[in-house]
Design an enzyme around this catalytic site. Sequence first.
Site, PDB file in Angstrom:
ATOM      1  N   SER A  64       0.835  -1.202   0.000  1.00  0.00           N
ATOM      2  CA  SER A  64       0.000   0.000   0.000  1.00  0.00           C
ATOM      3  C   SER A  64       0.868   1.249   0.000  1.00  0.00           C
ATOM      4  O   SER A  64       1.838   1.352   0.752  1.00  0.00           O
ATOM      5  CB  SER A  64      -0.924   0.012   1.224  1.00  0.00           C
ATOM      6  OG  SER A  64      -1.894  -1.009   1.124  1.00  0.00           O
ATOM      7  N   ASN A 115       0.423  -8.289  12.969  1.00  0.00           N
ATOM      8  CA  ASN A 115       1.317  -7.235  12.525  1.00  0.00           C
ATOM      9  C   ASN A 115       0.676  -5.877  12.709  1.00  0.00           C
ATOM     10  O   ASN A 115      -0.543  -5.725  12.624  1.00  0.00           O
ATOM     11  CB  ASN A 115       1.725  -7.449  11.060  1.00  0.00           C
ATOM     12  CG  ASN A 115       0.791  -6.758  10.084  1.00  0.00           C
ATOM     13  OD1 ASN A 115       0.948  -5.562   9.794  1.00  0.00           O
ATOM     14  ND2 ASN A 115      -0.189  -7.489   9.581  1.00  0.00           N
ATOM     15  N   ALA A 116       1.516  -4.892  12.967  1.00  0.00           N
ATOM     16  CA  ALA A 116       1.101  -3.493  13.003  1.00  0.00           C
ATOM     17  C   ALA A 116       2.259  -2.700  12.421  1.00  0.00           C
ATOM     18  O   ALA A 116       3.047  -2.097  13.148  1.00  0.00           O
ATOM     19  CB  ALA A 116       0.770  -3.036  14.415  1.00  0.00           C
ATOM     20  N   MET A 117       2.365  -2.749  11.101  1.00  0.00           N
ATOM     21  CA  MET A 117       3.463  -2.067  10.417  1.00  0.00           C
ATOM     22  C   MET A 117       3.249  -0.559  10.362  1.00  0.00           C
ATOM     23  O   MET A 117       4.202   0.220  10.373  1.00  0.00           O
ATOM     24  CB  MET A 117       3.601  -2.612   8.989  1.00  0.00           C
ATOM     25  CG  MET A 117       3.826  -4.116   8.899  1.00  0.00           C
ATOM     26  SD  MET A 117       5.408  -4.648   9.566  1.00  0.00           S
ATOM     27  CE  MET A 117       6.531  -3.946   8.367  1.00  0.00           C
ATOM     28  N   GLY A 118       1.975  -0.153  10.258  1.00  0.00           N
ATOM     29  CA  GLY A 118       1.691   1.275  10.148  1.00  0.00           C
ATOM     30  C   GLY A 118       1.748   1.798   8.730  1.00  0.00           C
ATOM     31  O   GLY A 118       1.921   3.002   8.511  1.00  0.00           O
ATOM     32  N   LYS A 143     -10.615  -3.053  -1.217  1.00  0.00           N
ATOM     33  CA  LYS A 143     -10.300  -4.075  -0.215  1.00  0.00           C
ATOM     34  C   LYS A 143     -11.043  -3.779   1.074  1.00  0.00           C
ATOM     35  O   LYS A 143     -10.863  -2.722   1.684  1.00  0.00           O
ATOM     36  CB  LYS A 143      -8.792  -4.138   0.044  1.00  0.00           C
ATOM     37  CG  LYS A 143      -8.395  -5.349   0.892  1.00  0.00           C
ATOM     38  CD  LYS A 143      -6.908  -5.627   0.796  1.00  0.00           C
ATOM     39  CE  LYS A 143      -6.537  -6.941   1.481  1.00  0.00           C
ATOM     40  NZ  LYS A 143      -5.111  -7.259   1.328  1.00  0.00           N
ATOM     41  N   ASN A 200      -7.114   0.450  -0.352  1.00  0.00           N
ATOM     42  CA  ASN A 200      -7.021  -0.101   0.995  1.00  0.00           C
ATOM     43  C   ASN A 200      -7.902   0.736   1.923  1.00  0.00           C
ATOM     44  O   ASN A 200      -7.508   1.803   2.370  1.00  0.00           O
ATOM     45  CB  ASN A 200      -5.568  -0.094   1.464  1.00  0.00           C
ATOM     46  CG  ASN A 200      -5.374  -0.742   2.820  1.00  0.00           C
ATOM     47  OD1 ASN A 200      -6.343  -1.035   3.523  1.00  0.00           O
ATOM     48  ND2 ASN A 200      -4.134  -0.963   3.208  1.00  0.00           N
ATOM     49  N   CYS A 244      -7.033  -1.461   6.526  1.00  0.00           N
ATOM     50  CA  CYS A 244      -5.940  -1.726   7.469  1.00  0.00           C
ATOM     51  C   CYS A 244      -6.453  -1.484   8.892  1.00  0.00           C
ATOM     52  O   CYS A 244      -6.862  -0.367   9.223  1.00  0.00           O
ATOM     53  CB  CYS A 244      -4.752  -0.825   7.180  1.00  0.00           C
ATOM     54  SG  CYS A 244      -3.368  -1.089   8.290  1.00  0.00           S
TER      55      CYS A 244
END
Length: 301
Positions: free
Chosen positions: A48, A71-74, A164, A127, A130
């Site tokens: 994204s 996960n929490a990638m941000g 999504k 997206n 998330c």
Amino acid sequence: MAGPDLKVRIGGVEFRNPVMQAAGILGTTAGVMRRVYEAGAGAVFTKSVGLEERFGYPNPTVVEVECGLLNAMGLPSPGISELREEVSKLRGWGIPVVVSVFGSRPEEYAKVSSMAEEAGAVAVELNFSCPHVGEVSLIGQRGDLVEEFTRAVKDAVDIPVFVKLTPNVSDIASIALRAERGGADAVTAINTVRAMAIDIWTMRPILGNRLGGLSGPAIKPIAVRCVYEIYEAVDIPVIGCGGVKSWMDAVELMLAGASAVQVGTAIMYRGLGIFEEILEGLSTYLGRMGFRSVSEIVGLA
């Protein structure tokens, strides 16, 4: 004798097969995405990307749990100005690439999508789902915003628009309907499920952002349910995503209504060979059951 036809058409774009890699997995550089395509994926999806560079959350950003990954990638990304060079390379190699887009305002989604189209993307995937980035998750939880943002992008581009969706809502079918009303050419279901993990010894959340998204085998039954409900509600194609680790998982999502499936977490555990494994199993299944094309099983359940 030729085997079953695995080609699929989504939003007017024909893909060589229905098994693709999910956005967020190996989707940053052209070289890596080329490897994904050469491994057998029907198309590649970028990570994204927004208008500007984004650094994401502090570590730890990923933690393994017994039923999958949190996960929490941000949403870290280089920004569309950098990523479009990678998209242009892929199109030059004849590889169909779908750019995953995020933002906080309709005009941001529209601008990034327009730049992705100029770079050579065959479609964009919006997206709205998330679970650990507030402005993005809020969009996906409100049907009016999904419709508004989708329409803004449709007005800005000529390529297909996929939306999504998040499973973190009470009625995902109604959200899918609003995406369709906004002009979406397809919907992808689902993104990760909002979740968290706590270390009992430090007595604190493990992820740097505390809350994250659960992916992997645990969410496949949720994905199957969501795809099933959406398929009954809309007239546009559904791309199934969530917990796919075998050809049987892919078939199950297709029987629920998915025209194509995405593979994410399983790539991390099984490697790129998973694409050929799924395609071989899918082709064998279709032949054994007497189907001439993969499209014949979509929604049969």
